[in-house]
Motif scaffolding. Sequence first.
Motif, PDB file in Angstrom:
ATOM      1  N   TYR A 148     -24.723  12.014  35.606  1.00 17.80           N
ATOM      2  CA  TYR A 148     -24.451  12.056  37.056  1.00 17.80           C
ATOM      3  C   TYR A 148     -23.709  13.346  37.421  1.00 17.80           C
ATOM      4  CZ  TYR A 148     -22.479  10.348  41.498  1.00 17.80           C
ATOM      5  OH  TYR A 148     -22.106  10.197  42.805  1.00 17.80           O
ATOM      6  N   VAL A 149     -22.607  13.634  36.720  1.00 16.48           N
ATOM      7  CA  VAL A 149     -21.843  14.836  37.084  1.00 16.48           C
ATOM      8  C   VAL A 149     -22.567  16.108  36.642  1.00 16.48           C
ATOM      9  CG1 VAL A 149     -19.551  13.799  37.199  1.00 16.48           C
ATOM     10  CG2 VAL A 149     -20.307  14.780  35.082  1.00 16.48           C
ATOM     11  N   LEU A 153     -23.159  18.673  39.668  1.00 17.22           N
ATOM     12  CA  LEU A 153     -22.400  19.936  39.662  1.00 17.22           C
ATOM     13  C   LEU A 153     -23.180  21.092  39.029  1.00 17.22           C
ATOM     14  CD1 LEU A 153     -18.823  18.621  38.737  1.00 17.22           C
ATOM     15  CD2 LEU A 153     -19.762  19.104  40.988  1.00 17.22           C
ATOM     16  N   MET A 161     -18.144  15.284  30.691  1.00 20.00           N
ATOM     17  CA  MET A 161     -16.925  14.467  30.788  1.00 20.00           C
ATOM     18  C   MET A 161     -16.151  14.458  29.462  1.00 20.00           C
ATOM     19  SD  MET A 161     -16.798  13.321  33.876  1.00 20.00           S
ATOM     20  CE  MET A 161     -15.893  11.783  34.060  1.00 20.00           C
ATOM     21  N   VAL A 186     -12.148  12.711  36.107  1.00 18.99           N
ATOM     22  CA  VAL A 186     -13.088  13.720  36.627  1.00 18.99           C
ATOM     23  C   VAL A 186     -12.556  15.140  36.398  1.00 18.99           C
ATOM     24  CG1 VAL A 186     -14.338  14.466  38.717  1.00 18.99           C
ATOM     25  CG2 VAL A 186     -14.023  12.050  38.271  1.00 18.99           C
ATOM     26  N   ALA A 189     -14.786  17.145  34.171  1.00 24.35           N
ATOM     27  CA  ALA A 189     -15.971  17.807  34.736  1.00 24.35           C
ATOM     28  C   ALA A 189     -15.545  18.989  35.608  1.00 24.35           C
ATOM     29  CB  ALA A 189     -16.771  16.815  35.562  1.00 24.35           C
ATOM     30  N   GLU A 190     -14.435  18.801  36.332  1.00 21.50           N
ATOM     31  CA  GLU A 190     -13.987  19.849  37.250  1.00 21.50           C
ATOM     32  C   GLU A 190     -13.596  21.123  36.492  1.00 21.50           C
ATOM     33  OE1 GLU A 190     -11.139  18.403  40.132  1.00 21.50           O
ATOM     34  OE2 GLU A 190     -11.137  20.324  41.186  1.00 21.50           O
ATOM     35  N   ALA A 227     -15.020   8.386  39.685  1.00 22.03           N
ATOM     36  CA  ALA A 227     -15.997   9.238  38.995  1.00 22.03           C
ATOM     37  C   ALA A 227     -17.316   9.334  39.778  1.00 22.03           C
ATOM     38  CB  ALA A 227     -16.250   8.716  37.591  1.00 22.03           C
ATOM     39  N   PRO A 231     -16.875  13.861  42.259  1.00 19.27           N
ATOM     40  CA  PRO A 231     -17.723  15.025  41.971  1.00 19.27           C
ATOM     41  C   PRO A 231     -18.383  15.603  43.226  1.00 19.27           C
ATOM     42  CG  PRO A 231     -18.079  13.339  40.324  1.00 19.27           C
ATOM     43  CD  PRO A 231     -17.210  12.724  41.379  1.00 19.27           C
TER      44      PRO A 231
END
Length: 238
Positions: A148-149, A153, A161, A186, A189-190, A227, A231
């Motif tokens: 998903y992320v 992104l 993650m 998160v 991911a960031e 989560a 994102p």
Amino acid sequence: MQTPKKRVLIVIPTYNEKENVAEIINKVDLSLGGACDMLFVDDASPDGTGVILEGMKSSNSRIYVMHRPGKDGLGRAYAHGLSFGVKNGYDYIFEMDADLSHDPEYLKVMLKEFDNFDVVIGSRFMGSMENINATPFRRFISFFASRYVKYLLGLKCLDPMAGFVGYKKEVLEKIDFDNFFSKGYVFQAEIKFRCQRNGFKITEVPIIFKNRSLGDSKLRKRDMIEALVLPWKVMIFG
Ligand SMILES: Nc1nc2c(ncn2[C@@H]2O[C@H](COP(=O)(O)OP(=O)(O)OP(=O)(O)O)[C@@H](O)[C@H]2O)c(=O)[nH]1
Ligand SMILES: [Mg+2]
């Protein structure tokens, strides 16, 4: 002329990990032969993890403990720990969990990647993709969240993650930790999103992830909802 030895720091956040801290310290030291420092970031763990760590620090000068006044999320703990690494001049700074899900043995393999890359991720989604002791539901959540992320992104790595990551100091110097959207999971991911956007070279090495056998998970439903939502914020405003 000999190149000076690189200074390595391992940042480990803890919240109620009294059963795990002695073993993680031993295993990190075995893996790197004592050639690193460790920083624990403890959020006043009610089980006394912070006090236990203070005891261990008094007999090992390579252990540091940062005490925060209360539970403030994994992301903020990492942000504080990684910033400490930059401020104190470490060349290579790793983050990993305290619950032994990330086998310190891989640190050796990951360190070698700094010859060619700036960021190295211990990836759960390469190679055998073994995930020891995980329930099918937990596997699904981890895999789904990662995909998903990744797509949202536009991340090139397979495990955005992942919480087992090494950074060169130069990478973290470019990151404004006061300006993160995520306080929680998160964050992982960031930070990868920011590393990729800054043009750093990122690689992944396969790891076998072991679910914790001692202590409790801190992952709550609220974190899972975060989560899904956060994102988008990172994508739009990040
Ligand atoms: N300092 C600090 N550490 C935290 C916080 N939340 C989690 N941690 C630590 O972050 C690491 C990861 O947390 P876990 O509970 O293992 O989360 P998880 O790995 O996603 O969940 P499990 O797979 O069930 O273990 C562990 O070392 C925790 O002790 C927090 O708010 N503050
Ligand atoms: Mg864990």
